[in-house]
Design a protein around this motif. Structure first.
Motif, mmCIF file in Angstrom:
data_model
loop_
_atom_site.group_PDB
_atom_site.id
_atom_site.type_symbol
_atom_site.label_atom_id
_atom_site.label_comp_id
_atom_site.label_asym_id
_atom_site.label_seq_id
_atom_site.Cartn_x
_atom_site.Cartn_y
_atom_site.Cartn_z
ATOM 1 N N THR A 1 0.837 -1.205 0.000
ATOM 2 C CA THR A 1 0.000 0.000 0.000
ATOM 3 C C THR A 1 0.868 1.250 0.000
ATOM 4 O O THR A 1 0.396 2.325 0.336
ATOM 5 C CB THR A 1 -0.910 0.023 1.249
ATOM 6 O OG1 THR A 1 -0.086 -0.108 2.416
ATOM 7 C CG2 THR A 1 -1.927 -1.085 1.216
ATOM 8 N N ARG A 2 2.160 1.076 -0.361
ATOM 9 C CA ARG A 2 3.036 2.252 -0.368
ATOM 10 C C ARG A 2 2.521 3.237 -1.409
ATOM 11 O O ARG A 2 1.866 2.846 -2.382
ATOM 12 C CB ARG A 2 4.482 1.826 -0.673
ATOM 13 C CG ARG A 2 4.735 1.582 -2.117
ATOM 14 C CD ARG A 2 6.070 0.939 -2.410
ATOM 15 N NE ARG A 2 5.934 0.015 -3.515
ATOM 16 C CZ ARG A 2 5.758 0.357 -4.772
ATOM 17 N NH1 ARG A 2 5.730 1.613 -5.120
ATOM 18 N NH2 ARG A 2 5.597 -0.550 -5.715
ATOM 19 N N THR B 1 -8.646 0.172 3.871
ATOM 20 C CA THR B 1 -9.693 0.969 3.227
ATOM 21 C C THR B 1 -10.964 1.022 4.079
ATOM 22 O O THR B 1 -11.979 1.569 3.623
ATOM 23 C CB THR B 1 -10.064 0.405 1.834
ATOM 24 O OG1 THR B 1 -10.708 -0.875 2.001
ATOM 25 C CG2 THR B 1 -8.843 0.246 0.945
ATOM 26 N N ALA B 2 -10.916 0.485 5.282
ATOM 27 C CA ALA B 2 -12.059 0.563 6.212
ATOM 28 C C ALA B 2 -13.384 0.137 5.563
ATOM 29 O O ALA B 2 -14.355 0.885 5.563
ATOM 30 C CB ALA B 2 -12.172 1.973 6.819
ATOM 31 N N MET C 1 -9.032 1.518 9.083
ATOM 32 C CA MET C 1 -7.974 2.536 8.982
ATOM 33 C C MET C 1 -8.417 3.687 8.100
ATOM 34 O O MET C 1 -9.173 3.492 7.141
ATOM 35 C CB MET C 1 -6.692 1.908 8.425
ATOM 36 C CG MET C 1 -5.463 2.754 8.675
ATOM 37 S SD MET C 1 -4.054 2.264 7.653
ATOM 38 C CE MET C 1 -4.504 3.044 6.102
ATOM 39 N N HIS C 2 -7.908 4.871 8.402
ATOM 40 C CA HIS C 2 -8.212 6.048 7.590
ATOM 41 C C HIS C 2 -7.227 6.186 6.431
ATOM 42 O O HIS C 2 -6.012 6.263 6.640
ATOM 43 C CB HIS C 2 -8.144 7.327 8.435
ATOM 44 C CG HIS C 2 -8.340 8.569 7.612
ATOM 45 N ND1 HIS C 2 -7.295 9.277 7.053
ATOM 46 C CD2 HIS C 2 -9.474 9.191 7.208
ATOM 47 C CE1 HIS C 2 -7.778 10.292 6.369
ATOM 48 N NE2 HIS C 2 -9.090 10.275 6.444
ATOM 49 N N MET C 3 -7.766 6.209 5.220
ATOM 50 C CA MET C 3 -6.951 6.519 4.028
ATOM 51 C C MET C 3 -7.863 7.230 3.031
ATOM 52 O O MET C 3 -8.872 6.671 2.623
ATOM 53 C CB MET C 3 -6.401 5.236 3.386
ATOM 54 C CG MET C 3 -5.767 5.485 2.024
ATOM 55 S SD MET C 3 -4.951 4.034 1.288
ATOM 56 C CE MET C 3 -6.294 2.882 1.068
ATOM 57 N N PRO C 4 -7.529 8.465 2.639
ATOM 58 C CA PRO C 4 -8.329 9.118 1.614
ATOM 59 C C PRO C 4 -7.898 8.620 0.238
ATOM 60 O O PRO C 4 -6.707 8.579 -0.055
ATOM 61 C CB PRO C 4 -7.989 10.599 1.797
ATOM 62 C CG PRO C 4 -6.655 10.617 2.466
ATOM 63 C CD PRO C 4 -6.422 9.288 3.127
ATOM 64 N N GLY C 5 -8.834 8.219 -0.611
ATOM 65 C CA GLY C 5 -8.481 7.746 -1.952
ATOM 66 C C GLY C 5 -7.787 6.400 -1.890
ATOM 67 O O GLY C 5 -8.085 5.564 -1.047
ATOM 68 N N ASP C 6 -6.823 6.193 -2.789
ATOM 69 C CA ASP C 6 -6.102 4.922 -2.799
ATOM 70 C C ASP C 6 -4.603 5.196 -2.913
ATOM 71 O O ASP C 6 -4.190 6.334 -3.160
ATOM 72 C CB ASP C 6 -6.609 4.017 -3.931
ATOM 73 C CG ASP C 6 -6.381 4.635 -5.297
ATOM 74 O OD1 ASP C 6 -5.229 4.980 -5.608
ATOM 75 O OD2 ASP C 6 -7.362 4.772 -6.055
ATOM 76 N N PRO C 7 -3.778 4.134 -2.708
ATOM 77 C CA PRO C 7 -2.326 4.367 -2.658
ATOM 78 C C PRO C 7 -1.752 5.048 -3.901
ATOM 79 O O PRO C 7 -0.737 5.738 -3.815
ATOM 80 C CB PRO C 7 -1.760 2.950 -2.500
ATOM 81 C CG PRO C 7 -2.830 2.222 -1.769
ATOM 82 C CD PRO C 7 -4.117 2.754 -2.334
ATOM 83 N N ARG C 8 -2.422 4.881 -5.052
ATOM 84 C CA ARG C 8 -1.868 5.497 -6.257
ATOM 85 C C ARG C 8 -1.903 7.027 -6.198
ATOM 86 O O ARG C 8 -1.064 7.701 -6.752
ATOM 87 C CB ARG C 8 -2.630 5.014 -7.502
ATOM 88 C CG ARG C 8 -2.007 3.758 -8.094
ATOM 89 C CD ARG C 8 -2.829 3.251 -9.253
ATOM 90 N NE ARG C 8 -4.200 2.912 -8.834
ATOM 91 C CZ ARG C 8 -5.107 2.373 -9.620
ATOM 92 N NH1 ARG C 8 -4.825 2.133 -10.878
ATOM 93 N NH2 ARG C 8 -6.303 2.076 -9.174
ATOM 94 N N THR C 9 -2.940 7.551 -5.525
ATOM 95 C CA THR C 9 -3.165 9.002 -5.581
ATOM 96 C C THR C 9 -3.141 9.694 -4.225
ATOM 97 O O THR C 9 -3.223 10.919 -4.173
ATOM 98 C CB THR C 9 -4.559 9.261 -6.197
ATOM 99 O OG1 THR C 9 -5.526 8.574 -5.387
ATOM 100 C CG2 THR C 9 -4.646 8.771 -7.625
ATOM 101 N N MET C 10 -3.049 8.929 -3.143
ATOM 102 C CA MET C 10 -3.307 9.520 -1.821
ATOM 103 C C MET C 10 -2.338 10.629 -1.419
ATOM 104 O O MET C 10 -2.671 11.474 -0.596
ATOM 105 C CB MET C 10 -3.308 8.424 -0.747
ATOM 106 C CG MET C 10 -1.971 7.749 -0.545
ATOM 107 S SD MET C 10 -2.134 6.349 0.568
ATOM 108 C CE MET C 10 -0.438 5.735 0.589
ATOM 109 N N GLN C 11 -1.128 10.632 -2.001
ATOM 110 C CA GLN C 11 -0.173 11.669 -1.590
ATOM 111 C C GLN C 11 -0.234 12.918 -2.486
ATOM 112 O O GLN C 11 0.579 13.821 -2.334
ATOM 113 C CB GLN C 11 1.243 11.090 -1.540
ATOM 114 C CG GLN C 11 1.482 10.112 -0.383
ATOM 115 C CD GLN C 11 1.158 10.677 0.995
ATOM 116 O OE1 GLN C 11 0.227 10.253 1.674
ATOM 117 N NE2 GLN C 11 1.915 11.678 1.431
ATOM 118 N N ASP C 12 -1.225 12.983 -3.398
ATOM 119 C CA ASP C 12 -1.381 14.176 -4.238
ATOM 120 C C ASP C 12 -2.062 15.263 -3.417
ATOM 121 O O ASP C 12 -3.297 15.271 -3.299
ATOM 122 C CB ASP C 12 -2.237 13.876 -5.486
ATOM 123 C CG ASP C 12 -1.622 12.783 -6.344
ATOM 124 O OD1 ASP C 12 -0.446 12.467 -6.128
ATOM 125 O OD2 ASP C 12 -2.342 12.248 -7.205
#
Ligand code: HH2
Length: 261
Positions: free
Chosen positions: A50-51, A105-106, A126-137
């Motif tokens: 999930t990096r 992805t809760a 767990m809290h994650m907005p979006g998915d690993p491909r885009t979450m750090q944008d």
């Protein structure tokens, strides 16, 4: 509960810190056994990285990677959690003995809540907005702690509505998932506010890039930063610490708990 260590068993070629080291089932199983000897009470087996930027993995591949490892670690008497966002992978793991579903992805997979409810599994939301491909944008929040808390409260409701017993729900702020350095630090600093949700807290800071941003360390030298952030999370009320370096963390935990009383 006393804090528990969740040891990471990544059966992947591409995890950010240990990709490829434990891709063969035998290597993953041996690693899991070592982590238990080092002090892990839970082994978190994952078959998909999930990096940030990671490509999704198909269900068949994830099953092939995780099933033999989960089954063998269970047969050896260890407590296993399955780190997956796919209901089919979770169901198969529970059916061979996994007790915990760690879903970053809760419950986004529409079948996931029912799988956990029907089988009586404990579930980590767990809290994650979006998915690993885009979450750090450019992740943005109003107040990151309030936003994460509201998200987790809403996901508890979804889980309970699907029949998951509230006592079986654990929560995780998702350190490093769609967060800037400041967001991660703020969440750790104010972790205690998430206790108001009334459920055990899982925290995973292990080797994550926010540590490198603070101390300049490369990924293989982040044990110190992992221990510092995990101990502070413990002091703020974390119940489960998800780490790769279990032996060092177990020693730190014993001392930290002695001081905290
Ligand atoms: N972090 C990672 C994976 N799963 N699950 C929870 N509940 N909390 C976390 O913080 C968390 C998690 C990322 O770490 P790792 O598994 O080592 O990396 P990768 O996703 O690249 O396999």
């Amino acid at each position: 509960m006393n804090a528990k260590l969740m040891g990471v068993v990544n059966v992947t070629p591409d995890s950010f810190s240990d990709g490829g080291l434990f891709l063969e089932p035998e290597a993953a199983i041996a690693h899991g056994g070592q982590l238990v000897r080092d002090g892990a009470e839970i082994l978190d087996v994952g078959g998909e990285s999930t990096r940030p930027g990671a490509e999704p993995v198909g269900e068949a591949v994830e099953l092939e990677r995780t099933q033999p490892v989960v089954a063998d670690l269970e047969a050896l008497g260890h407590t296993v959690s399955i780190d997956t966002s796919k209901a089919a992978v979770a169901a198969a793991a529970i059916d061979v003995g996994a007790e915990i579903v760690n879903d970053v992805t809760a419950l986004r997979d529409p079948e996931m809540a029912a799988v956990c409810a029907e089988r009586g599994a404990t579930v980590v939301l767990m809290h994650m907005p979006g998915d690993p491909r885009t979450m750090q944008d450019e992740p943005r929040y109003g107040d990151v702690v309030e936003d994460v808390k509201a998200f987790l409260a809403a996901r508890i409701e979804v889980a309970v509505a699907a029949g998951v017993e509230e006592e079986r729900i654990w929560l995780d702020p998702g350190i490093g998932f769609g967060k800037t350095l400041e967001h991660n630090l703020e969440l750790l600093r104010r972790l205690g506010e998430l206790r108001e949700l009334g459920r055990p807290l899982v925290v995973g800071t292990s080797r994550k890039s926010f540590i490198g941003k603070v101390d300049g360390s490369p990924v293989e030298e982040r044990t110190g930063g992992t221990i510092a952030s995990s101990v502070l999370a413990l002091a703020a009320g974390a119940d489960v610490l998800r780490v790769h370096d279990v032996a060092e963390m177990a020693r730190a935990l014993r001392v930290a708990e002695a001081v905290l009383g």
